[in-house]
Write a protein that holds these residues in place. Structure first.
Motif, PDB file in Angstrom:
ATOM      1  N   VAL A 210       0.863  -1.151  -0.034  1.00  0.00           N
ATOM      2  CA  VAL A 210       0.048   0.276  -0.064  1.00  0.00           C
ATOM      3  C   VAL A 210       0.795   1.224   0.008  1.00  0.00           C
ATOM      4  O   VAL A 210       1.986   1.194   0.634  1.00  0.00           O
ATOM      5  CB  VAL A 210      -0.788   0.101   1.140  1.00  0.00           C
ATOM      6  N   ILE A 211       0.490   2.294  -0.890  1.00  0.00           N
ATOM      7  CA  ILE A 211       1.094   3.701  -0.588  1.00  0.00           C
ATOM      8  C   ILE A 211       0.042   4.681  -0.085  1.00  0.00           C
ATOM      9  O   ILE A 211      -1.045   4.455  -0.342  1.00  0.00           O
ATOM     10  CB  ILE A 211       1.639   4.086  -2.033  1.00  0.00           C
ATOM     11  N   CYS A 212       0.582   5.572   0.534  1.00  0.00           N
ATOM     12  CA  CYS A 212      -0.337   6.620   1.067  1.00  0.00           C
ATOM     13  C   CYS A 212       0.262   8.127   0.718  1.00  0.00           C
ATOM     14  O   CYS A 212       1.611   8.154   0.711  1.00  0.00           O
ATOM     15  CB  CYS A 212      -0.696   6.469   2.234  1.00  0.00           C
ATOM     16  N   THR A 213      -0.543   9.043   0.445  1.00  0.00           N
ATOM     17  CA  THR A 213       0.010  10.477   0.533  1.00  0.00           C
ATOM     18  C   THR A 213      -0.655  11.187   1.677  1.00  0.00           C
ATOM     19  O   THR A 213      -2.028  10.908   1.917  1.00  0.00           O
ATOM     20  CB  THR A 213      -0.385  11.030  -0.770  1.00  0.00           C
ATOM     21  N   MET A 214      -0.033  12.246   2.111  1.00  0.00           N
ATOM     22  CA  MET A 214      -0.698  12.973   3.207  1.00  0.00           C
ATOM     23  C   MET A 214      -0.612  14.418   2.931  1.00  0.00           C
ATOM     24  O   MET A 214       0.609  14.793   2.495  1.00  0.00           O
ATOM     25  CB  MET A 214      -0.023  12.729   4.402  1.00  0.00           C
ATOM     26  N   SER A 215      -1.618  15.330   2.795  1.00  0.00           N
ATOM     27  CA  SER A 215      -1.518  16.635   2.259  1.00  0.00           C
ATOM     28  C   SER A 215      -2.076  17.376   3.282  1.00  0.00           C
ATOM     29  O   SER A 215      -3.182  16.992   3.999  1.00  0.00           O
ATOM     30  CB  SER A 215      -2.331  16.907   0.742  1.00  0.00           C
ATOM     31  N   ALA A 216      -2.030  18.607   3.303  1.00  0.00           N
ATOM     32  CA  ALA A 216      -2.479  19.636   3.845  1.00  0.00           C
ATOM     33  C   ALA A 216      -3.365  20.478   3.026  1.00  0.00           C
ATOM     34  O   ALA A 216      -3.052  21.026   2.022  1.00  0.00           O
ATOM     35  CB  ALA A 216      -1.752  20.640   4.965  1.00  0.00           C
ATOM     36  N   ASN A 221      -5.534  25.771  -0.460  1.00  0.00           N
ATOM     37  CA  ASN A 221      -4.487  25.746  -1.004  1.00  0.00           C
ATOM     38  C   ASN A 221      -3.893  24.243  -0.394  1.00  0.00           C
ATOM     39  O   ASN A 221      -4.386  23.876   0.723  1.00  0.00           O
ATOM     40  CB  ASN A 221      -3.653  26.794  -0.503  1.00  0.00           C
ATOM     41  N   VAL A 222      -3.097  23.613  -1.340  1.00  0.00           N
ATOM     42  CA  VAL A 222      -2.648  22.287  -1.129  1.00  0.00           C
ATOM     43  C   VAL A 222      -1.020  22.352  -0.874  1.00  0.00           C
ATOM     44  O   VAL A 222      -0.298  22.969  -1.661  1.00  0.00           O
ATOM     45  CB  VAL A 222      -3.006  21.322  -2.068  1.00  0.00           C
ATOM     46  N   ILE A 223      -0.880  21.505   0.473  1.00  0.00           N
ATOM     47  CA  ILE A 223       0.626  21.326   0.696  1.00  0.00           C
ATOM     48  C   ILE A 223       0.816  19.895   0.594  1.00  0.00           C
ATOM     49  O   ILE A 223       0.198  19.311   1.656  1.00  0.00           O
ATOM     50  CB  ILE A 223       1.278  21.927   1.697  1.00  0.00           C
ATOM     51  N   ASP A 224       1.899  19.373  -0.118  1.00  0.00           N
ATOM     52  CA  ASP A 224       2.326  17.868  -0.012  1.00  0.00           C
ATOM     53  C   ASP A 224       2.963  17.793   1.290  1.00  0.00           C
ATOM     54  O   ASP A 224       4.102  18.369   1.474  1.00  0.00           O
ATOM     55  CB  ASP A 224       2.657  17.426  -1.039  1.00  0.00           C
ATOM     56  N   LEU A 225       2.777  17.113   2.398  1.00  0.00           N
ATOM     57  CA  LEU A 225       3.265  17.094   3.489  1.00  0.00           C
ATOM     58  C   LEU A 225       4.640  16.014   3.659  1.00  0.00           C
ATOM     59  O   LEU A 225       5.380  16.047   4.570  1.00  0.00           O
ATOM     60  CB  LEU A 225       2.616  16.426   4.604  1.00  0.00           C
ATOM     61  N   TYR A 226       4.477  15.140   2.473  1.00  0.00           N
ATOM     62  CA  TYR A 226       5.875  14.298   2.401  1.00  0.00           C
ATOM     63  C   TYR A 226       7.162  14.953   2.371  1.00  0.00           C
ATOM     64  O   TYR A 226       7.875  14.626   3.437  1.00  0.00           O
ATOM     65  CB  TYR A 226       5.887  13.499   0.984  1.00  0.00           C
ATOM     66  N   PRO A 227       7.397  15.961   1.668  1.00  0.00           N
ATOM     67  CA  PRO A 227       8.536  16.467   1.928  1.00  0.00           C
ATOM     68  C   PRO A 227       8.990  17.330   3.278  1.00  0.00           C
ATOM     69  O   PRO A 227      10.358  16.978   3.705  1.00  0.00           O
ATOM     70  CB  PRO A 227       8.748  17.836   0.998  1.00  0.00           C
ATOM     71  N   GLY A 228       8.241  17.885   3.750  1.00  0.00           N
ATOM     72  CA  GLY A 228       8.164  18.308   5.272  1.00  0.00           C
ATOM     73  C   GLY A 228       8.603  17.429   6.466  1.00  0.00           C
ATOM     74  O   GLY A 228       9.452  17.321   7.215  1.00  0.00           O
ATOM     75  N   ILE A 229       7.849  16.189   6.170  1.00  0.00           N
ATOM     76  CA  ILE A 229       8.086  14.871   6.771  1.00  0.00           C
ATOM     77  C   ILE A 229       9.477  14.485   6.978  1.00  0.00           C
ATOM     78  O   ILE A 229      10.163  14.095   7.831  1.00  0.00           O
ATOM     79  CB  ILE A 229       6.867  14.018   6.913  1.00  0.00           C
ATOM     80  N   VAL A 230       9.758  14.110   5.716  1.00  0.00           N
ATOM     81  CA  VAL A 230      11.214  13.893   5.463  1.00  0.00           C
ATOM     82  C   VAL A 230      12.393  14.648   6.041  1.00  0.00           C
ATOM     83  O   VAL A 230      13.229  14.254   6.775  1.00  0.00           O
ATOM     84  CB  VAL A 230      11.311  13.517   3.898  1.00  0.00           C
ATOM     85  N   LYS A 231      12.270  15.795   5.798  1.00  0.00           N
ATOM     86  CA  LYS A 231      13.061  16.829   6.425  1.00  0.00           C
ATOM     87  C   LYS A 231      13.095  16.680   7.748  1.00  0.00           C
ATOM     88  O   LYS A 231      14.098  16.944   8.400  1.00  0.00           O
ATOM     89  CB  LYS A 231      12.702  18.312   5.924  1.00  0.00           C
TER      90      LYS A 231
END
Length: 237
Positions: A210-216, A221-231
């Motif tokens: 399973v894959i999942c994406t998490m966005s605000a 407005n939409v922000i993909d939270l993946y880059p912030g979580i990785v950082k």
């Protein structure tokens, strides 16, 4: 005011979404909705698109109908759309639908979307886990998972077999976003064969999984939270 998310597979493949589809939908979406509604593609997860809207309660039916008609207009695959029925008995695998009451004047929320390749037997458990996190900490939560056919106002019914769930969690204070995202990410790490990915990523895993994406979704407005979580994780490590 409410946050409404509609997730659907309209792709011609089982692993990704044609970017020309998302470009057309993003361009036309503001043109088909009434004033006072803010809407955007919040997540692209494997072959699934999620459109999230911030809307008054009295406009939900019309917004749902307009969004589904737009998806149907640009679809290259119709399995999910054809799963919609006018009655519960005829509903099959179809649209993932989640709705939650807005907690702030801006409709601030987190949208978590799942796509599975061979992981149909475990993906609902993951979505329900995210729902439990939101409820435990006092947030309003909407989830597409249902033991019975689910009514989508203005559209029809979608079947309980629908297998690419969407979860919406709304919050009042923007300061809650990092805490909530961290809780969801940390909790999902307990599941094997689950991968948090950047929105727009194809299914690039070792099936079954399973894959999942998490966005605000913040004031439309939409922000993909993946880059912030990785950082954040790299900073901790």
């Amino acid at each position: 005011m409410y946050i409404v998310s509609i997730g659907v597979d309209i792709s011609s493949t089982d692993v990704d979404v044609d970017l020309t589809i998302t470009e057309k939908i993003s361009r036309e979406l503001p043109l088909i909705l009434p004033k006072g509604v803010k809407s955007a593609i919040s997540n692209i997860t494997g072959d699934d698109i999620v459109i999230t809207s911030f809307t008054p309660e009295e406009l939900i039916e019309g917004v749902n109908r307009s969004v589904v008609n737009l998806l149907r207009k640009h679809a290259k695959g119709f399995k999910d759309l054809n799963g919609i029925s006018d009655n519960p008995e005829g509903a099959k695998e179809g649209i993932s639908y989640a709705v939650a009451k807005a907690g702030s004047p801006y409709g601030d929320s987190i949208v978590v979307s799942f796509d599975t390749y061979g992981g149909e037997n475990i993906v609902n458990e993951m979505a329900l886990f995210v729902e439990d996190i939101g409820i435990k900490y006092g947030y309003d939560v909407g989830i597409s998972v249902s033991e019975n056919p689910k009514k989508i106002p203005g559209v029809g019914y979608t079947g309980k077999e629908t297998d690419d769930p969407v979860v919406v969690i709304t919050f009042e204070d923007l300061q809650d976003l990092p805490k909530l995202a961290g809780l969801i990410f940390g909790g999902l790490l307990s599941f094997e064969n689950l991968y948090l990915v950047r929105s727009g990523s194809p299914v690039e895993i070792l099936p079954p999984g399973v894959i999942c994406t998490m966005s605000a979704f913040l004031n439309g407005n939409v922000i993909d939270l993946y880059p912030g979580i990785v950082k954040r994780v790299k900073r901790i490590l």
